[in-house]
Design a protein around this motif. Structure first.
Motif, PDB file in Angstrom:
ATOM      1  N   SER A  15       0.832  -1.214   0.000  1.00 23.40           N
ATOM      2  CA  SER A  15       0.000   0.000   0.000  1.00 23.40           C
ATOM      3  C   SER A  15       0.857   1.251   0.000  1.00 23.40           C
ATOM      4  N   GLU A  34      10.121   2.937   6.222  1.00 22.66           N
ATOM      5  CA  GLU A  34       9.908   1.498   6.416  1.00 22.66           C
ATOM      6  C   GLU A  34      10.788   1.016   7.562  1.00 22.66           C
ATOM      7  N   ARG A  41      10.382 -10.590   3.683  1.00 24.16           N
ATOM      8  CA  ARG A  41       9.245 -10.669   4.605  1.00 24.16           C
ATOM      9  C   ARG A  41       8.982 -12.121   4.962  1.00 24.16           C
ATOM     10  N   VAL A  47      -0.311 -14.440  -4.436  1.00 26.91           N
ATOM     11  CA  VAL A  47      -1.179 -14.393  -5.623  1.00 26.91           C
ATOM     12  C   VAL A  47      -1.900 -13.047  -5.714  1.00 26.91           C
TER      13      VAL A  47
HETATM   14  C1  LIG Z   1      -0.174 -15.419   5.398  1.00 23.09           C
HETATM   15  C2  LIG Z   1      -0.694 -14.331   4.473  1.00 23.09           C
HETATM   16  C3  LIG Z   1      -1.055 -14.667   3.167  1.00 23.09           C
HETATM   17  C4  LIG Z   1      -1.536 -13.662   2.285  1.00 23.09           C
HETATM   18  N1  LIG Z   1      -1.857 -14.009   0.987  1.00 23.09           N
HETATM   19  C5  LIG Z   1      -2.158 -13.038   0.083  1.00 23.09           C
HETATM   20  C6  LIG Z   1      -2.317 -13.331  -1.314  1.00 23.09           C
HETATM   21  O1  LIG Z   1      -2.149 -14.454  -1.763  1.00 23.09           O
HETATM   22  N2  LIG Z   1      -2.655 -12.313  -2.142  1.00 23.09           N
HETATM   23  C7  LIG Z   1      -2.803 -11.050  -1.686  1.00 23.09           C
HETATM   24  O2  LIG Z   1      -3.100 -10.157  -2.501  1.00 23.09           O
HETATM   25  N3  LIG Z   1      -2.651 -10.738  -0.370  1.00 23.09           N
HETATM   26  C8  LIG Z   1      -2.314 -11.689   0.508  1.00 23.09           C
HETATM   27  N4  LIG Z   1      -2.125 -11.393   1.840  1.00 23.09           N
HETATM   28  C9  LIG Z   1      -2.410 -10.036   2.282  1.00 23.09           C
HETATM   29  C10 LIG Z   1      -1.272  -9.105   1.945  1.00 23.09           C
HETATM   30  O3  LIG Z   1      -0.062  -9.595   2.478  1.00 23.09           O
HETATM   31  C11 LIG Z   1      -1.645  -7.767   2.535  1.00 23.09           C
HETATM   32  O4  LIG Z   1      -2.883  -7.360   2.014  1.00 23.09           O
HETATM   33  C12 LIG Z   1      -0.621  -6.715   2.209  1.00 23.09           C
HETATM   34  O5  LIG Z   1       0.652  -7.059   2.646  1.00 23.09           O
HETATM   35  C13 LIG Z   1      -1.082  -5.427   2.877  1.00 23.09           C
HETATM   36  O6  LIG Z   1      -0.180  -4.451   2.461  1.00 23.09           O
HETATM   37  P1  LIG Z   1       0.031  -3.151   3.332  1.00 23.09           P
HETATM   38  O7  LIG Z   1       1.078  -2.357   2.630  1.00 23.09           O
HETATM   39  O8  LIG Z   1      -1.275  -2.509   3.616  1.00 23.09           O
HETATM   40  O9  LIG Z   1       0.552  -3.671   4.756  1.00 23.09           O
HETATM   41  P2  LIG Z   1       1.837  -4.515   5.106  1.00 23.09           P
HETATM   42  O10 LIG Z   1       2.222  -5.451   4.021  1.00 23.09           O
HETATM   43  O11 LIG Z   1       1.607  -5.062   6.471  1.00 23.09           O
HETATM   44  O12 LIG Z   1       2.986  -3.407   5.155  1.00 23.09           O
HETATM   45  C14 LIG Z   1       3.088  -2.519   6.232  1.00 23.09           C
HETATM   46  C15 LIG Z   1       4.537  -2.084   6.303  1.00 23.09           C
HETATM   47  O13 LIG Z   1       4.653  -1.117   7.330  1.00 23.09           O
HETATM   48  C16 LIG Z   1       5.847  -1.353   8.039  1.00 23.09           C
HETATM   49  N5  LIG Z   1       5.660  -0.761   9.375  1.00 23.09           N
HETATM   50  C17 LIG Z   1       4.851  -1.182  10.370  1.00 23.09           C
HETATM   51  N6  LIG Z   1       4.947  -0.369  11.438  1.00 23.09           N
HETATM   52  C18 LIG Z   1       5.856   0.599  11.100  1.00 23.09           C
HETATM   53  C19 LIG Z   1       6.395   1.719  11.781  1.00 23.09           C
HETATM   54  N7  LIG Z   1       6.019   2.026  13.034  1.00 23.09           N
HETATM   55  N8  LIG Z   1       7.303   2.489  11.148  1.00 23.09           N
HETATM   56  C20 LIG Z   1       7.689   2.218   9.865  1.00 23.09           C
HETATM   57  N9  LIG Z   1       7.217   1.141   9.178  1.00 23.09           N
HETATM   58  C21 LIG Z   1       6.313   0.354   9.787  1.00 23.09           C
HETATM   59  C22 LIG Z   1       5.983  -2.881   8.070  1.00 23.09           C
HETATM   60  O14 LIG Z   1       7.325  -3.277   8.276  1.00 23.09           O
HETATM   61  C23 LIG Z   1       5.483  -3.230   6.669  1.00 23.09           C
HETATM   62  O15 LIG Z   1       6.525  -3.289   5.721  1.00 23.09           O
HETATM   63  C24 LIG Z   1      -1.666 -12.341   2.739  1.00 23.09           C
HETATM   64  C25 LIG Z   1      -1.304 -12.013   4.067  1.00 23.09           C
HETATM   65  C26 LIG Z   1      -0.810 -13.001   4.920  1.00 23.09           C
HETATM   66  C27 LIG Z   1      -0.432 -12.622   6.350  1.00 23.09           C
END
Ligand SMILES: Cc1cc2nc3c(=O)[nH]c(=O)nc-3n(C[C@H](O)[C@H](O)[C@H](O)COP(=O)(O)OP(=O)(O)OC[C@H]3O[C@@H](n4cnc5c(N)ncnc54)[C@H](O)[C@@H]3O)c2cc1C
Length: 185
Positions: A15, A34, A41, A47
């Motif tokens: 995101s 980050e 990770r 997928v």
């Molecule tokens: C087991 C599992 C399987 C999944 N399978 C799929 C799939 O097949 N397909 C799919 O589309 N989605 C899948 N997902 C969901 C997908 O991983 C998430 O939707 C996606 O990672 C969300 O992205 P994000 O950027 O919102 O959050 P995140 O990926 O959680 O990224 C948040 C980032 O913020 C950083 N952060 C946190 N706190 C702080 C802080 N205080 N200061 C600085 N940085 C910080 C973290 O290190 C991280 O890098 C899966 C999730 C899991 C757990």
């Protein structure tokens, strides 16, 4: 230490990086913080559904994505408790995004970062753990972060919490709700 930016995004996951890319593409100075030191990770799923492929087409990024390791999935089977339910033929049912993509999240993040760093107004800082927001007149005007172990104040016009599934920052910061997809693309 102090730093200034226009938009500060907390979290360099899918995101945060994708939003950072779109903002940078639109000429906005953006800093993504980050907390991890790399894109490696724990398993986070691999997928991406056809609507992601459609988005890549809309943004003319499909060919760039082709260069990164991935597998195209043209159909999927749905099973429940070892019982076969049905099959989805993406090519037939979603011709505008005719396949899903199996790609490691670290590879996806590298792809987004490689695109974003083409813009000099984009910056990603690894090993930058946000600890709190900076407030002024009841408004969030930045964040405090431990960057390489050193406390740093990052001042920004807007702070976006993209720090994951249990966002801590989100409870404190102002979310970027009003960005219109049309403007960004
Ligand atoms: C087991 C599992 C399987 C999944 N399978 C799929 C799939 O097949 N397909 C799919 O589309 N989605 C899948 N997902 C969901 C997908 O991983 C998430 O939707 C996606 O990672 C969300 O992205 P994000 O950027 O919102 O959050 P995140 O990926 O959680 O990224 C948040 C980032 O913020 C950083 N952060 C946190 N706190 C702080 C802080 N205080 N200061 C600085 N940085 C910080 C973290 O290190 C991280 O890098 C899966 C999730 C899991 C757990």
């Amino acid at each position: 230490m102090n730093k200034e930016t226009e938009i500060c995004i907390v979290g360099g996951g899918p995101s945060g990086l994708f939003l950072g890319l779109l903002l940078a593409k639109n000429g906005i100075r953006v800093t993504v913080l980050e907390s991890q030191t790399s894109f490696n990770r724990k398993f986070r799923g691999e997928v991406l559904q056809p609507r992601f492929v459609r988005l890549m087409k809309e943004l003319n990024l499909e060919q760039r994505l082709e260069k990164y390791e991935h597998i195209k999935l043209f159909n999927a089977e749905i099973w429940n408790n070892k019982k076969y339910i049905t099959q989805i033929d993406y090519e037939k049912e979603m011709p505008e995004g005719p396949y899903a993509i199996k790609i490691k999240q670290s590879v996806l993040l590298t792809f987004l970062y490689d695109l974003a760093k083409d813009y000099s107004n984009f910056e990603l800082i690894f090993n930058a753990k946000v600890t709190s927001t900076i407030k002024s007149a009841n408004r969030t005007v930045g964040v405090n972060a431990l960057v390489d172990g050193q406390m740093t104040a990052i001042h920004a016009s807007l702070v976006v919490g993209a720090d994951g599934q249990c966002p801590r920052l989100g409870r404190q910061a102002i979310f970027l709700l009003s960005i219109k997809k049309k403007i960004l693309i």
